[in-house]
Design a protein around this motif. Structure first.
Motif, short mmCIF file in Angstrom:
data_model
loop_
_atom_site.label_atom_id
_atom_site.label_comp_id
_atom_site.label_asym_id
_atom_site.label_seq_id
_atom_site.Cartn_x
_atom_site.Cartn_y
_atom_site.Cartn_z
N LYS A 227 5.49 -2.54 -7.40
CA LYS A 227 4.03 -2.72 -7.41
C LYS A 227 3.66 -3.92 -8.27
N THR A 233 2.34 -0.94 -2.98
CA THR A 233 0.99 -0.67 -3.45
C THR A 233 0.96 0.54 -4.38
N GLU A 234 -0.26 0.78 -4.92
CA GLU A 234 -0.46 1.96 -5.78
C GLU A 234 -0.25 3.26 -5.01
N LEU A 235 -0.47 3.22 -3.71
CA LEU A 235 -0.29 4.41 -2.89
C LEU A 235 1.16 4.91 -2.96
N LYS A 238 1.75 6.68 -6.30
CA LYS A 238 1.15 8.01 -6.34
C LYS A 238 1.93 9.02 -5.49
N LYS A 239 2.45 8.56 -4.35
CA LYS A 239 3.24 9.46 -3.50
C LYS A 239 4.51 9.92 -4.21
#
Length: 483
Positions: A227, A233-235, A238-239
């Motif tokens: 990232k 990405t930030e997604l 978080k996953k």
């Protein structure tokens, strides 16, 4: 001229009364086990070599080779409360046999008493012309005291073998409780072994989760680095964080399951909570023991629950026979022998103070037989119920073994394919992580591969546990463990 008692006529009277009553006694329902006659000669899909041996005949110490497991079983056999309760049921049944045996013998008791009697003048006794004088011109005291001491006996002569039948029924019930104890032994051993293997499976699943958490933490670190390098990405971050939290939550759940399983085993061992000694390292390398089933007819002799049901059926049939004989006349003989006088000083004057009595009574029910008819109908219904219970036990025993044979065979194939799946997913997971580090694979591919790999490993452990439990259960199903 005095009439002489004719024993021939007395015997004729007894015979006539007995014949009259036996004609009125109801007939019991004729029952026979269909399941016992219809037991198949072989099990479904049984291999020929399985017919020659029977694993149910192997002592449990030879069947189970894990030292920790055998130690737990030994403790359970000494301390298990259910087993102790069953042993007391045996003692109760044994005492009932003694009670029924005692009813066949005469009852003899010793005793004495003191009383006084005053007969009214205007009665059949008081109006007699009996002398009111005794030795030495002494008046007989009034009221008349009575001092007595002696032995009395009572005996029911078992002319129809009713009492013997009741004793035989009690003996059959006692033997049934012994077989019931054997079934508890077999079930207890199997239950300890099943829970032991389930505990080892939970230990291995916990190890898998812990290793999986380490892998997810590394994947999360990689996603954060990528990232920062704008490669993801930030997604994605978080996953990976969500997946890591899910695995950590699963760890707490497994810890709770392990605690509960340890307490179940401690309960079987009849002790308060404490650690269960075990070796989890070689669980996945355990090879289920080969099981030989013998032929279905051997279940009738090997399984304690079948033998217990058969003995209960025998006891119920004897109860019906005993209940039917309640309609026949019974013969009671009573006798007394002792000392009796109206003054204690005369008790020593023998033979004048000796008193004796011998009475024989024969009586049979003629009117209002509701109670014994109800007792007979109850006994008859219970024997039919016992027959159904026996047939049910035989059929279920055959079905248990047949199902477990199929389960062992299918679980072998299932475990083999699950092992192949787990190996393939491990390889694909390594490839996915490598591609993700080089930005050639999406983070979702890594997550899905890791999740599939974890599920496959957990299912593989579950399959191993099911394999081992199936062997334990079929060992019990064949009647193993109690000998």
């Amino acid at each position: 001229m005095k009439n002489k008692f004719n024993f021939k006529y007395f015997g004729v009277a007894i015979g006539f009364l007995a014949l009259m009553e036996s004609c009125k006694a109801p007939m019991a329902t004729v029952i026979a086990s269909k399941a016992k006659e219809e037991v198949p000669q072989t099990y479904q899909n049984q291999e020929n070599n399985s017919e020659q041996k029977n694993s149910g005949l192997i002592p449990w110490k030879q069947f189970f080779t894990d030292a920790d497991l055998t130690n737990l079983i030994e403790i359970a056999l000494k301390n298990n409360q259910d087993l102790m309760i069953t042993l007391q049921e045996i003692e109760i049944a044994k005492a009932n046999v003694l009670y029924k045996s005692g009813s066949l013998k005469p009852t003899v008791s010793a005793g004495g008493g003191i009383g006084a009697e005053k007969t009214a003048r205007y009665t059949s006794s008081g109006a007699g012309n009996a002398s009111t004088k005794m030795e030495g011109d002494k008046n007989i005291p009034e009221p008349l005291p009575d001092f007595r001491f002696g032995l009395s006996a009572d005996w029911e002569f078992d002319i129809w073998h009713k009492l013997r039948t009741e004793k035989e029924a009690a003996v059959a019930h006692y033997l049934s409780t012994v077989e019931g104890k054997n079934f508890v032994l077999s079930s207890l051993i199997a239950e300890v072994a099943d829970n032991y293997y389930e505990l080892l499976a939970l230990d291995n699943q916990l190890d898998i989760i812990q290793k999986y958490i380490v892998l997810q933490q590394k994947a999360l670190e990689v996603s954060k680095i990528q990232k920062q390098a704008t490669a993801t990405t930030e997604l994605a971050v978080k996953k990976f964080e969500a997946e890591l939290a899910k695995s950590k939550a699963a760890k707490f759940d497994l810890n709770q399951q392990i605690t509960e399983k340890e307490n179940i085993i401690n309960s079987l061992l009849g002790r308060f909570p404490q650690p269960i000694v075990r070796n989890k390292e070689n669980f996945m390398k355990l090879v289920p023991q080969a099981v030989y089933t013998g032929i279905p007819n051997e279940l009738l002799d090997n399984r304690p629950d079948i033998k217990a049901a058969e003995l209960e059926l025998k006891s119920a049939k004897l109860d019906v026979e005993a209940a039917r004989k309640e309609f026949y006349p019974s013969l009671h003989i009573g006798a007394t022998l002792g000392l009796q006088a109206f003054n204690p000083t005369y008790l020593t004057k023998i033979p004048e103070s000796i008193a004796s009595n011998l009475v024989g009574d024969i009586a049979g029910p003629l009117i209002n037989k509701t109670a014994i008819q109800a007792n007979f109908k109850t006994a008859d219904a219970k024997q039919i119920q016992a027959l159904y219970e026996y047939d049910k036990t035989v059929v279920n025993a055959y079905l248990d073994v047949s199902s477990l044979m199929s389960k062992i065979k299918n679980m072998e194939g299932y475990y083999k394919l699950k092992a192949e799946q787990s190996k393939a997913l491990d390889d694909s997971n390594e490839i996915a992580v490598l591609l993700f580090k080089n930005s050639r694979a999406d983070y979702l591919e890594v997550l899905l591969n890791q999740r599939d790999a974890l599920d496959a490993k957990m299912e593989l452990v579950e399959a191993k546990k099911n394999q081992l439990n199936a062997v334990v259960d079929i060992y019990k199903g064949l009647g193993g463990g109690w000998k």
